[in-house]
Motif scaffolding. Sequence first.
Motif, PDB file in Angstrom:
ATOM      1  N   VAL A   1       0.894  -1.312  -0.130  1.00 55.56           N
ATOM      2  CA  VAL A   1      -0.023  -0.268   0.123  1.00 55.56           C
ATOM      3  C   VAL A   1       0.884   1.287  -0.018  1.00 55.56           C
ATOM      4  N   ASN A   2       0.617   2.442  -0.758  1.00 53.63           N
ATOM      5  CA  ASN A   2       1.271   3.564  -0.821  1.00 53.63           C
ATOM      6  C   ASN A   2       0.475   4.700   0.262  1.00 53.63           C
ATOM      7  N   LEU A   3       0.956   4.818   1.276  1.00 58.63           N
ATOM      8  CA  LEU A   3       0.467   5.837   2.035  1.00 58.63           C
ATOM      9  C   LEU A   3       0.975   7.213   2.209  1.00 58.63           C
ATOM     10  N   SER A   4       1.753   7.402   1.044  1.00 58.28           N
ATOM     11  CA  SER A   4       2.386   8.646   0.683  1.00 58.28           C
ATOM     12  C   SER A   4       1.140   9.446  -0.037  1.00 58.28           C
ATOM     13  N   ASP A   5       1.478  10.683  -0.405  1.00 62.22           N
ATOM     14  CA  ASP A   5       0.770  11.591  -1.326  1.00 62.22           C
ATOM     15  C   ASP A   5       1.079  11.684  -2.697  1.00 62.22           C
ATOM     16  N   THR A   6       2.060  10.834  -2.967  1.00 60.53           N
ATOM     17  CA  THR A   6       2.550  10.968  -4.590  1.00 60.53           C
ATOM     18  C   THR A   6       2.766   9.307  -5.086  1.00 60.53           C
ATOM     19  N   ASP A   7       2.506   9.268  -6.340  1.00 64.58           N
ATOM     20  CA  ASP A   7       2.556   7.937  -6.885  1.00 64.58           C
ATOM     21  C   ASP A   7       3.975   7.218  -6.662  1.00 64.58           C
ATOM     22  N   PHE A   8       4.020   5.923  -6.657  1.00 63.60           N
ATOM     23  CA  PHE A   8       5.168   5.138  -6.206  1.00 63.60           C
ATOM     24  C   PHE A   8       5.246   4.029  -7.530  1.00 63.60           C
ATOM     25  N   VAL A   9       6.444   4.046  -8.270  1.00 61.12           N
ATOM     26  CA  VAL A   9       6.651   3.079  -9.465  1.00 61.12           C
ATOM     27  C   VAL A   9       7.436   1.830  -8.977  1.00 61.12           C
ATOM     28  N   ILE A  10       6.842   0.869  -8.947  1.00 55.22           N
ATOM     29  CA  ILE A  10       7.574  -0.521  -8.836  1.00 55.22           C
ATOM     30  C   ILE A  10       8.152  -1.093 -10.097  1.00 55.22           C
ATOM     31  N   ASN A  11       9.242  -1.323 -10.072  1.00 61.56           N
ATOM     32  CA  ASN A  11       9.948  -1.869 -11.190  1.00 61.56           C
ATOM     33  C   ASN A  11      10.301  -3.394 -10.957  1.00 61.56           C
ATOM     34  N   GLU A  12      10.544  -4.134 -11.846  1.00 59.41           N
ATOM     35  CA  GLU A  12      11.066  -5.447 -11.974  1.00 59.41           C
ATOM     36  C   GLU A  12      12.316  -5.747 -11.420  1.00 59.41           C
TER      37      GLU A  12
END
Length: 155
Positions: free
Chosen positions: A105-116
């Motif tokens: 879960v992303n609890l921040s206020d910005t998008d987070f990108v998960i990479n391979e």
Amino acid sequence: MINFATLTYRFMQIKVINRGRQPLPAYATEQSAGMDLRANIDAPLTLRPLERKLVGTGLYIALPQGYEAQIRPRSGLALKHGLTVLNSPGTIDADYRGEIMVLLVNLSDTDFVINEGERIAQMVIARHEQAVFELVDSLDETERGAGGYGHTGVK
């Protein structure tokens, strides 16, 4: 990496199938409790603020009876990006044979990108007990008694 030849204590053998593209989890130091799990995804995955997603690892394990694998957040991701494991710690039971998945879960206020291949969580192998309940009419008295959340104050 750890030089296993110099260690004097025993390691538990755990059977693993790796259907992912990443190396097997490993301890970073001799006294590490957890091993990093990596994302096994075909394309970058964006987690928007307050969004949650299951992320595969490509790993399948067979734990000995009496053990569990606990899936925990990585402290750096939590501190720097607000990314955490939602059901922390997640439990992988000894009789589970499916893919190890991480509920992020992303609890921040910005998008987070998960990479391979990104390190997304850590896994701790722990012994556990099973219990049998004994129905009784009363419990023994203790100094704490029924004092619960916040009963000791903040100072």
